[in-house]
Design a protein around this motif. Sequence first.
Motif, PDB file in Angstrom:
ATOM      1  N   LEU A  42     -84.008 149.914  76.170  1.00 37.97           N
ATOM      2  CA  LEU A  42     -82.775 149.622  76.900  1.00 37.97           C
ATOM      3  C   LEU A  42     -81.941 150.886  77.068  1.00 37.97           C
ATOM      4  CD1 LEU A  42     -80.821 147.654  78.261  1.00 37.97           C
ATOM      5  CD2 LEU A  42     -79.810 147.278  76.007  1.00 37.97           C
ATOM      6  N   LEU A  43     -81.851 151.688  76.015  1.00 46.16           N
ATOM      7  CA  LEU A  43     -81.100 152.946  76.124  1.00 46.16           C
ATOM      8  C   LEU A  43     -81.744 153.851  77.170  1.00 46.16           C
ATOM      9  CD1 LEU A  43     -80.310 153.765  72.394  1.00 46.16           C
ATOM     10  CD2 LEU A  43     -78.884 152.584  74.074  1.00 46.16           C
ATOM     11  N   ARG A  44     -83.058 153.927  77.159  1.00 49.00           N
ATOM     12  CA  ARG A  44     -83.782 154.746  78.136  1.00 49.00           C
ATOM     13  C   ARG A  44     -83.509 154.252  79.550  1.00 49.00           C
ATOM     14  NH1 ARG A  44     -85.740 159.394  79.725  1.00 49.00           N
ATOM     15  NH2 ARG A  44     -87.859 159.331  80.441  1.00 49.00           N
ATOM     16  N   SER A  45     -83.484 152.943  79.713  1.00 51.35           N
ATOM     17  CA  SER A  45     -83.213 152.347  81.021  1.00 51.35           C
ATOM     18  C   SER A  45     -81.797 152.667  81.484  1.00 51.35           C
ATOM     19  CB  SER A  45     -83.416 150.828  80.930  1.00 51.35           C
ATOM     20  OG  SER A  45     -83.008 150.208  82.105  1.00 51.35           O
ATOM     21  N   GLN A  46     -80.853 152.647  80.555  1.00 57.35           N
ATOM     22  CA  GLN A  46     -79.475 152.981  80.904  1.00 57.35           C
ATOM     23  C   GLN A  46     -79.381 154.427  81.393  1.00 57.35           C
ATOM     24  OE1 GLN A  46     -77.372 152.055  77.290  1.00 57.35           O
ATOM     25  NE2 GLN A  46     -77.236 149.888  77.763  1.00 57.35           N
ATOM     26  N   ALA A  47     -80.064 155.327  80.714  1.00 59.38           N
ATOM     27  CA  ALA A  47     -80.056 156.730  81.134  1.00 59.38           C
ATOM     28  C   ALA A  47     -80.716 156.868  82.505  1.00 59.38           C
ATOM     29  CB  ALA A  47     -80.777 157.600  80.099  1.00 59.38           C
ATOM     30  N   SER A  49     -80.913 154.687  84.899  1.00 60.04           N
ATOM     31  CA  SER A  49     -80.094 154.143  85.982  1.00 60.04           C
ATOM     32  C   SER A  49     -79.013 155.129  86.406  1.00 60.04           C
ATOM     33  CB  SER A  49     -79.480 152.797  85.583  1.00 60.04           C
ATOM     34  OG  SER A  49     -78.486 152.962  84.603  1.00 60.04           O
ATOM     35  N   VAL A  50     -78.553 155.965  85.486  1.00 63.14           N
ATOM     36  CA  VAL A  50     -77.575 156.999  85.826  1.00 63.14           C
ATOM     37  C   VAL A  50     -78.267 158.119  86.608  1.00 63.14           C
ATOM     38  CG1 VAL A  50     -75.968 158.713  84.896  1.00 63.14           C
ATOM     39  CG2 VAL A  50     -76.113 156.448  83.862  1.00 63.14           C
ATOM     40  N   VAL A  51     -79.476 158.456  86.199  1.00 61.04           N
ATOM     41  CA  VAL A  51     -80.232 159.525  86.864  1.00 61.04           C
ATOM     42  C   VAL A  51     -80.393 159.219  88.350  1.00 61.04           C
ATOM     43  CG1 VAL A  51     -82.540 160.568  87.073  1.00 61.04           C
ATOM     44  CG2 VAL A  51     -81.457 160.368  84.829  1.00 61.04           C
ATOM     45  N   VAL A  52     -80.820 158.021  88.687  1.00 54.89           N
ATOM     46  CA  VAL A  52     -81.116 157.711  90.090  1.00 54.89           C
ATOM     47  C   VAL A  52     -79.867 157.600  90.953  1.00 54.89           C
ATOM     48  CG1 VAL A  52     -83.334 156.640  89.544  1.00 54.89           C
ATOM     49  CG2 VAL A  52     -81.296 155.203  89.738  1.00 54.89           C
ATOM     50  N   ARG A  53     -78.705 157.536  90.333  1.00 52.64           N
ATOM     51  CA  ARG A  53     -77.452 157.525  91.101  1.00 52.64           C
ATOM     52  C   ARG A  53     -76.824 158.908  91.204  1.00 52.64           C
ATOM     53  NH1 ARG A  53     -76.371 153.099  87.617  1.00 52.64           N
ATOM     54  NH2 ARG A  53     -74.695 154.300  86.676  1.00 52.64           N
ATOM     55  N   ARG A 117     -86.526 166.031  85.478  1.00 52.37           N
ATOM     56  CA  ARG A 117     -86.547 166.522  84.097  1.00 52.37           C
ATOM     57  C   ARG A 117     -85.152 166.963  83.653  1.00 52.37           C
ATOM     58  NH1 ARG A 117     -90.262 170.602  84.263  1.00 52.37           N
ATOM     59  NH2 ARG A 117     -91.908 169.083  83.957  1.00 52.37           N
ATOM     60  N   LYS A 118     -84.477 167.717  84.506  1.00 49.60           N
ATOM     61  CA  LYS A 118     -83.138 168.210  84.161  1.00 49.60           C
ATOM     62  C   LYS A 118     -82.162 167.049  83.960  1.00 49.60           C
ATOM     63  CE  LYS A 118     -79.340 171.025  85.887  1.00 49.60           C
ATOM     64  NZ  LYS A 118     -78.790 171.755  87.014  1.00 49.60           N
ATOM     65  N   LEU A 119     -82.166 166.099  84.885  1.00 50.41           N
ATOM     66  CA  LEU A 119     -81.237 164.977  84.791  1.00 50.41           C
ATOM     67  C   LEU A 119     -81.574 164.058  83.610  1.00 50.41           C
ATOM     68  CD1 LEU A 119     -80.824 164.108  88.567  1.00 50.41           C
ATOM     69  CD2 LEU A 119     -79.165 165.242  87.065  1.00 50.41           C
ATOM     70  N   ARG A 120     -82.858 163.789  83.409  1.00 48.80           N
ATOM     71  CA  ARG A 120     -83.243 162.939  82.273  1.00 48.80           C
ATOM     72  C   ARG A 120     -82.850 163.593  80.954  1.00 48.80           C
ATOM     73  NH1 ARG A 120     -89.165 160.730  84.051  1.00 48.80           N
ATOM     74  NH2 ARG A 120     -88.413 158.986  85.307  1.00 48.80           N
ATOM     75  N   ASP A 121     -83.091 164.884  80.839  1.00 54.23           N
ATOM     76  CA  ASP A 121     -82.697 165.589  79.608  1.00 54.23           C
ATOM     77  C   ASP A 121     -81.202 165.439  79.376  1.00 54.23           C
ATOM     78  OD1 ASP A 121     -85.289 166.406  79.183  1.00 54.23           O
ATOM     79  OD2 ASP A 121     -84.952 168.491  79.751  1.00 54.23           O
ATOM     80  N   GLN A 122     -80.422 165.668  80.423  1.00 52.84           N
ATOM     81  CA  GLN A 122     -78.969 165.585  80.311  1.00 52.84           C
ATOM     82  C   GLN A 122     -78.522 164.183  79.883  1.00 52.84           C
ATOM     83  OE1 GLN A 122     -76.865 166.653  83.913  1.00 52.84           O
ATOM     84  NE2 GLN A 122     -75.028 165.571  83.285  1.00 52.84           N
ATOM     85  N   TYR A 123     -79.005 163.168  80.585  1.00 44.29           N
ATOM     86  CA  TYR A 123     -78.527 161.816  80.313  1.00 44.29           C
ATOM     87  C   TYR A 123     -79.155 161.222  79.060  1.00 44.29           C
ATOM     88  CZ  TYR A 123     -75.847 162.122  84.523  1.00 44.29           C
ATOM     89  OH  TYR A 123     -74.930 162.524  85.455  1.00 44.29           O
ATOM     90  N   ASP A 124     -80.386 161.599  78.742  1.00 45.48           N
ATOM     91  CA  ASP A 124     -80.972 161.150  77.477  1.00 45.48           C
ATOM     92  C   ASP A 124     -80.136 161.663  76.308  1.00 45.48           C
ATOM     93  OD1 ASP A 124     -83.019 159.765  78.686  1.00 45.48           O
ATOM     94  OD2 ASP A 124     -84.568 161.261  78.246  1.00 45.48           O
ATOM     95  N   ARG A 125     -79.697 162.909  76.390  1.00 46.67           N
ATOM     96  CA  ARG A 125     -78.864 163.466  75.321  1.00 46.67           C
ATOM     97  C   ARG A 125     -77.524 162.735  75.227  1.00 46.67           C
ATOM     98  NH1 ARG A 125     -80.687 168.826  77.176  1.00 46.67           N
ATOM     99  NH2 ARG A 125     -82.352 169.418  75.772  1.00 46.67           N
ATOM    100  N   GLU A 126     -76.930 162.454  76.374  1.00 51.22           N
ATOM    101  CA  GLU A 126     -75.646 161.747  76.370  1.00 51.22           C
ATOM    102  C   GLU A 126     -75.786 160.343  75.785  1.00 51.22           C
ATOM    103  OE1 GLU A 126     -73.646 161.759  80.163  1.00 51.22           O
ATOM    104  OE2 GLU A 126     -73.812 163.943  80.341  1.00 51.22           O
ATOM    105  N   VAL A 127     -76.809 159.606  76.222  1.00 56.14           N
ATOM    106  CA  VAL A 127     -77.021 158.262  75.701  1.00 56.14           C
ATOM    107  C   VAL A 127     -77.343 158.320  74.211  1.00 56.14           C
ATOM    108  CG1 VAL A 127     -78.571 156.259  75.793  1.00 56.14           C
ATOM    109  CG2 VAL A 127     -77.639 157.209  77.906  1.00 56.14           C
ATOM    110  N   ALA A 128     -78.151 159.290  73.804  1.00 57.04           N
ATOM    111  CA  ALA A 128     -78.487 159.438  72.382  1.00 57.04           C
ATOM    112  C   ALA A 128     -77.229 159.725  71.563  1.00 57.04           C
ATOM    113  CB  ALA A 128     -79.518 160.538  72.188  1.00 57.04           C
TER     114      ALA A 128
END
Length: 154
Positions: A42-47, A49-53, A117-128
């Motif tokens: 769920l956390l991964r999905s939340q990140a 959903s932010v990436v694609v926007r 990769r750049k966006l996922r890294d950024q948002y994965d860190r924020e969600v984490a």
Amino acid sequence: MNGKEVPKGGCLGVSEARLAKGGPDLDAHGAQGRDALNAVLLLRSQAESVVVRHPAYRSMVQNWSQCMKKAGHSFDTFAAARNNPAWQGERPGKGETAVATADASCLVKADYKGVVRKLRDQYDREVAAQHLDLLQAVREHYRTVVGNARTAAS
């Protein structure tokens, strides 16, 4: 079953509870009734959903779409190309192969991997960071499960 009452959660639920015994209560850390895997997914999905926007992602998709149009294929989104009703056969036809070839080239030209990769890294860190307590509890949960499994197996 066979004259015996099936335990709550079934045999799998009983096994999972035994393996998790002594571990953290994931709900107390924000799992909201989800098991460890689904809480993390769920956390991964939340990140995601932010990436694609994100404007950089949308721009990359637009660049990909323009590249595809130049190659003779009109798709506004990846999903439109992937879910084209023309691709319903057992084997890909010439049209599908041509689209797949153009898609691969356009993904490179649009820098799909780099942008994602750049966006996922950024948002994965924020969600984490926002859910560090839950992630630490999940880690402890799996340590407990592995430890209990080792004990049961010995």
